[in-house]
Design a protein around this motif. Structure first.
Motif, PDB file in Angstrom:
ATOM      1  N   SER A 161       0.804  -1.224   0.000  1.00 16.06           N
ATOM      2  CA  SER A 161       0.000   0.000   0.000  1.00 16.06           C
ATOM      3  C   SER A 161       0.837   1.275   0.000  1.00 16.06           C
ATOM      4  O   SER A 161       0.324   2.360  -0.230  1.00 16.06           O
ATOM      5  N   SER A 162       2.143   1.167   0.263  1.00 19.19           N
ATOM      6  CA  SER A 162       3.002   2.347   0.294  1.00 19.19           C
ATOM      7  C   SER A 162       3.755   2.485  -1.019  1.00 19.19           C
ATOM      8  O   SER A 162       3.661   1.644  -1.905  1.00 19.19           O
ATOM      9  N   ASP A 163       4.521   3.584  -1.145  1.00 19.66           N
ATOM     10  CA  ASP A 163       5.349   3.793  -2.334  1.00 19.66           C
ATOM     11  C   ASP A 163       6.825   3.585  -2.025  1.00 19.66           C
ATOM     12  O   ASP A 163       7.680   3.924  -2.842  1.00 19.66           O
ATOM     13  N   VAL A 164       7.119   3.026  -0.874  1.00 17.77           N
ATOM     14  CA  VAL A 164       8.504   2.859  -0.451  1.00 17.77           C
ATOM     15  C   VAL A 164       9.212   1.828  -1.331  1.00 17.77           C
ATOM     16  O   VAL A 164       8.619   0.839  -1.762  1.00 17.77           O
ATOM     17  N   THR A 165      10.500   2.073  -1.581  1.00 15.31           N
ATOM     18  CA  THR A 165      11.311   1.151  -2.382  1.00 15.31           C
ATOM     19  C   THR A 165      11.457  -0.187  -1.665  1.00 15.31           C
ATOM     20  O   THR A 165      11.684  -0.234  -0.459  1.00 15.31           O
ATOM     21  N   VAL A 166      11.318  -1.275  -2.423  1.00 12.19           N
ATOM     22  CA  VAL A 166      11.427  -2.627  -1.869  1.00 12.19           C
ATOM     23  C   VAL A 166      12.589  -3.348  -2.531  1.00 12.19           C
ATOM     24  O   VAL A 166      12.738  -3.285  -3.762  1.00 12.19           O
ATOM     25  N   LEU A 167      13.419  -4.025  -1.733  1.00 11.57           N
ATOM     26  CA  LEU A 167      14.492  -4.859  -2.268  1.00 11.57           C
ATOM     27  C   LEU A 167      14.165  -6.322  -1.988  1.00 11.57           C
ATOM     28  O   LEU A 167      14.055  -6.735  -0.834  1.00 11.57           O
ATOM     29  N   ILE A 278       9.720   2.004  -7.254  1.00 10.75           N
ATOM     30  CA  ILE A 278      10.834   1.140  -7.637  1.00 10.75           C
ATOM     31  C   ILE A 278      10.874  -0.101  -6.760  1.00 10.75           C
ATOM     32  O   ILE A 278      10.861  -0.022  -5.537  1.00 10.75           O
ATOM     33  N   ILE A 279      10.882  -1.262  -7.431  1.00 12.00           N
ATOM     34  CA  ILE A 279      11.124  -2.542  -6.756  1.00 12.00           C
ATOM     35  C   ILE A 279      12.373  -3.130  -7.408  1.00 12.00           C
ATOM     36  O   ILE A 279      12.492  -3.122  -8.631  1.00 12.00           O
ATOM     37  N   ALA A 280      13.299  -3.594  -6.599  1.00 10.42           N
ATOM     38  CA  ALA A 280      14.537  -4.172  -7.129  1.00 10.42           C
ATOM     39  C   ALA A 280      14.713  -5.577  -6.569  1.00 10.42           C
ATOM     40  O   ALA A 280      14.118  -5.940  -5.551  1.00 10.42           O
ATOM     41  N   PHE A 299      23.814   3.725  -2.242  1.00 14.81           N
ATOM     42  CA  PHE A 299      22.782   3.181  -3.126  1.00 14.81           C
ATOM     43  C   PHE A 299      22.094   1.982  -2.473  1.00 14.81           C
ATOM     44  O   PHE A 299      20.872   1.831  -2.539  1.00 14.81           O
ATOM     45  N   PHE A 300      22.889   1.134  -1.831  1.00 14.76           N
ATOM     46  CA  PHE A 300      22.335  -0.041  -1.133  1.00 14.76           C
ATOM     47  C   PHE A 300      21.316   0.385  -0.078  1.00 14.76           C
ATOM     48  O   PHE A 300      20.212  -0.175  -0.009  1.00 14.76           O
ATOM     49  N   TYR A 301      21.655   1.383   0.731  1.00 12.98           N
ATOM     50  CA  TYR A 301      20.745   1.781   1.809  1.00 12.98           C
ATOM     51  C   TYR A 301      19.487   2.463   1.272  1.00 12.98           C
ATOM     52  O   TYR A 301      18.429   2.396   1.895  1.00 12.98           O
ATOM     53  N   LEU A 306      12.818  -1.443   2.535  1.00 19.87           N
ATOM     54  CA  LEU A 306      11.941  -2.532   2.976  1.00 19.87           C
ATOM     55  C   LEU A 306      12.390  -3.826   2.304  1.00 19.87           C
ATOM     56  O   LEU A 306      11.934  -4.156   1.201  1.00 19.87           O
ATOM     57  N   PRO A 307      13.313  -4.568   2.927  1.00 22.13           N
ATOM     58  CA  PRO A 307      13.791  -5.804   2.314  1.00 22.13           C
ATOM     59  C   PRO A 307      12.836  -6.969   2.545  1.00 22.13           C
ATOM     60  O   PRO A 307      12.241  -7.089   3.613  1.00 22.13           O
TER      61      PRO A 307
END
Length: 464
Positions: A161-167, A278-280, A299-301, A306-307
């Motif tokens: 539901s959020s827009d936070v980047t996910v790894l 962005i999802i990576a 870049f990693f951090y 949200l891993p």
């Protein structure tokens, strides 16, 4: 529907006062407990929307009960009662997870206002949980009932539901691409574009122009302006698959996208804002790559907000039966074959394998089983698995007596057919159907591999 409130205080007069104060003013029912132990017993038997608890009680105090509630009923809202002026206890209660505190003696208007607010929070949490349950991940994305997969489902529902980047991390073949699609499908962006980018398969110079676009004249053959994939994914989601394999130059440019939400096309002097989630994903140890100066730490951090780690198949063996049945049904439909069953002997053998290639390897084995099977059942003779624990991609072998009766050319062709299907099928499975990467692993050029695949009717789509 009435709200259900539990009032906990060793002073019985106080709990009765709370009952008399709240029930006429708020649509609620107030139950009473006179100790933390009594409250714990009641909580086991009944569901509540709110607990009002005194801090100072003999035996287990209010902090002890609060800790028990946070551990066992994490969604339950708790309001603490504290002696007037004891701000230190009130702050401690909030830090330990209480929603609010009310000083004693309290004013009627104040307690009614605060309890109404606390109940609103409870209702919001309950509604959110209901909506999340309605939006559970569909079997077309990820499948599994094991504990490791249930944790993954919970994490996906939490971040969607959020827009936070996910790894997304995990070994090859664990379903990182499906997890990315699930996050997008459950997000507010679900009706917008989802663009997957397989980073390692695109040379770095081309990858930059593909991601960010370019202006006319930026390089040879740039005869017109072209939008990049970030612009194509505007208001949607971009999935950067295997991001651990990209070079430092692209890392720097992607860091800017993560920080500033803007891109700069090749040859352009102006930046462009993009609204992209962005999802990576990676199967690499990024911390080790940072230590080796191969991956930017900043870049990693930015990526690792949200891993989510996808478990290997060997850690979710109990999921193999439902996974196998789903994959067989899917590929029978794709191959236009009659519905096929898996024999118990085959299922037992599947459950004993180490599966270094994870779900992708399991899928490849089952596709071969479907193609070789007779009478709509996959048997041991139909799959290239022999002894549990040995390397999974062996060759099917042959019965020397049955081969011996064939003419030489026919026997040779039969063995070549099986060898190529097993060997090239394994390579395609390991590269997710990527012919270029499979050719590199075979130490041959792409065209030569394509000719062999054409001769033996090997479809790369079956391994994607």
């Amino acid at each position: 529907m009435k709200a259900n409130i539990l009032a906990v205080d060793d002073e019985k007069d106080m709990t009765r006062l709370l009952q008399r104060t709240l029930e006429p003013e708020i649509n609620c029912r107030v139950s009473m407990a006179f100790s933390a132990k009594m409250a714990m017993s009641i909580l086991e038997q009944e569901t509540f929307d709110l607990v009002i608890c005194d801090i100072r009680m003999p035996g287990m105090d209010g902090f002890g009960l609060l800790e028990h509630i946070r551990s066992n009923y994490p969604d339950l809202t708790v309001v603490m009662l504290t002696a007037f002026g004891n701000i230190e206890s009130a702050v401690k209660a909030i830090k330990k997870g209480a929603y609010d505190f009310i000083p004693k003696p309290f004013e009627q208007d104040e307690i009614i206002f605060k309890i109404q607010k606390a109940l609103e929070r409870s209702l919001l949490l309950k509604e959110n949980k209901r909506l999340l349950k309605e939006k559970e991940i569909r079997p077309s994305h990820l499948i599994g009932k094991s504990e490791p997969m249930q944790r993954v489902f919970d994490q996906i529902n939490l971040v969607a539901s959020s827009d936070v980047t996910v790894l997304l991390t995990g070994e090859s073949g664990t379903g990182k691409d499906l997890a990315a699609r699930s996050i997008h499908a459950l997000s507010p962006r679900r009706d917008k574009t989802f663009i997957p980018v397989n980073c390692p398969t695109i040379p770095e110079l081309i990858l930059e122009s593909e991601l960010f676009g370019y202006k006319k004249g930026a390089f040879t053959n740039a005869t017109r302006d072209k939008d990049g994939l970030f612009q194509a994914a505007d208001k949607g989601t971009i999935f950067l698959d295997e991001i651990g394999d990209i070079g430092p130059s692209i890392q720097t440019k992607l860091l800017r996208v993560l920080q500033e939400k803007e891109i700069k096309p090749l040859g352009d002097t102006k930046v462009k804002k993009v609204n992209v989630r962005i999802i990576a994903s990676t199967n690499r140890n990024l911390k080790q790559k940072i230590a080796n100066h191969e991956f930017r730490e900043d870049f990693f951090y930015r990526l690792n907000v949200l891993p989510i780690e996808l478990p290997p198949l060997r850690d979710r063996i109990t999921d193999i039966p439902i996974l196998a049945e789903h994959l067989v049904a899917k590929h029978c439909e794709k191959l236009k074959k009659e519905p096929t069953m898996i024999s118990q002997d085959v299922m037992d053998l599947l459950m004993k394998q180490p599966w270094p290639g994870n779900v992708r390897e399991l899928e490849n084995i089952l596709v071969q089983g479907i193609l070789y099977s007779k009478e709509n059942i996959i048997d041991l003779s139909d799959i290239p698995l022999k002894d549990a624990g040995k390397k999974n991609y062996g060759f099917k072998g042959f019965d020397s007596n049955s081969i011996a009766v064939l003419p030489y050319k026919e026997a040779k062709e039969k063995l070549l057919h099986e060898f190529n299907h097993d060997y090239i099928g394994a390579k395609l499975s390991m590269t997710n159907g990527n012919i270029t990467q499979a050719a590199k692993q075979c130490h041959m050029d792409r065209q030569a591999l394509q000719q062999i695949m054409k001769r033996f009717s090997i479809d790369p789509e079956l391994f994607r």
